[in-house]
Design a protein around this motif. Structure first.
Motif: not given
Length: 328
Positions: A323-328
């Protein structure tokens, strides 16, 4: 003996050229675009390869050829320059060029999605078409109101605004509203189906984990990608969506220009819309990238670069199953 067939596909008819291993033309013919026409033309040809150019009418022909045990290959229309550059552009010459490319193993092939992805693409296109039709009739109603200098209170197409509209008793408006209600029913049905299919599709749910993507936009991007393994890396996926800068090189100097705009312009528009939604509703590393870039380049350049950044994230998410990781 191997034979190679080039098929120039049209709405009403096809032009075909059959060639042997030495490049000798065995048959050239025009025949109707029908299952009977295809079966008749290929009735005495036992196997072999058939090349057809990607066009509006390729899918049923491709499926029919595969059912007849031919090895069908879809030619990439933009890369098959030999056809576009023919001095005498005729359907016969186009089919002959396809056969030659096939025989010489020079045919630039386009991606043929699995049947389930093709079905999903058709469903998504149908929704877009219905939404565009609904917008057209909404615009007609707005034009009727403008013509009569009528201003309604509230947000258009919601609650009190709609109630006021219905109370006006304007005949053209009532006619258009009947069509809009019918379109709403069909659009709602398709959107429920898209949502159900998205919830059963791991790749779509991974994309939807990015702030700014809903079921529809996630499925649109997923359906366009198909199988992520066909892209060697994120740069190739960005190129496929046409969100990379064009490049001109002269005298050892490299100059970047506007984006290439290759690929499906509708999917590219969806990516840019999702990029706007993302930077407006998330404080992720991608939003930080947008904020830094817009100070130097302005909003329009920054949002396209952000769509490219999202595309790179989508590539690695699908490649790794994360899944997407907002922190990169």
């Amino acid at each position: 003996m191997s034979v190679f067939t080039g098929l120039d596909v049209h709405k009403e008819y096809h032009h075909a050229t059959v060639m042997d291993e030495d490049g000798e033309i065995l048959r050239q013919r025009r025949f109707p675009n029908s299952l009977e026409g295809i079966k008749s033309f290929f009735s005495d040809i036992k196997g072999g390869e058939v090349a057809l150019e990607a066009s509006q009418f390729w899918e049923p022909v491709y499926d029919e050829l595969e059912e007849m045990d031919f090895e069908a290959k879809l030619a990439h229309p933009r890369k098959t320059r030999v056809i576009a550059d023919e001095k005498i552009k005729t359907d016969v010459r186009a089919s002959e060029a396809l056969a030659q490319l096939l025989r010489m193993d020079w045919l630039p092939e386009a991606y043929v999605p699995p049947a389930n992805i093709r079905g999903l693409r058709e469903l998504l296109r149908r929704r877009v078409s219905l939404v565009e039709s609904r917008t057209k009739y909404k615009n007609k109603i707005q034009a009727e109101l403008t013509k009569r200098r009528i201003k309604l209170d509230g947000t258009p197409w919601h609650g009190p605004w709609l109630k006021q509209l219905q109370e006006l008793g304007i005949e053209p408006v009532e006619d258009y509203m009947v069509i809009i209600r019918s379109l709403n029913d069909r659009i709602g049905k398709i959107e429920r189906e898209i949502k159900e299919r998205a919830e059963e599709t791991k790749e779509a749910m991974l994309i939807r984990s990015i702030t700014g993507f809903n079921y529809f936009s996630a499925m649109t991007v997923y359906a366009s990608i198909g199988e992520i393994d066909r892209f060697p890396g994120p740069k190739q996926l960005s190129s496929y969506f046409g969100v990379i800068p064009s490049t001109e090189q002269s005298g050892g100097r490299k100059k970047h220009g506007p984006i290439t705009k290759e690929g499906d312009r509708y999917v590219r528009r969806v990516l840019i819309q999702c990029a706007w939604s993302h930077v407006s509703n998330s404080d992720s590393y991608i939003t930080g990238f947008f904020e830094r870039l817009k100070r130097r380049k302005g909003n329009s350049v920054a949002i396209v670069a952000t769509a490219r950044k999202l595309t790179e994230a989508i590539y690695w998410m699908l490649e790794r199953g994360e899944k997407f990781r907002p922190g990169g």
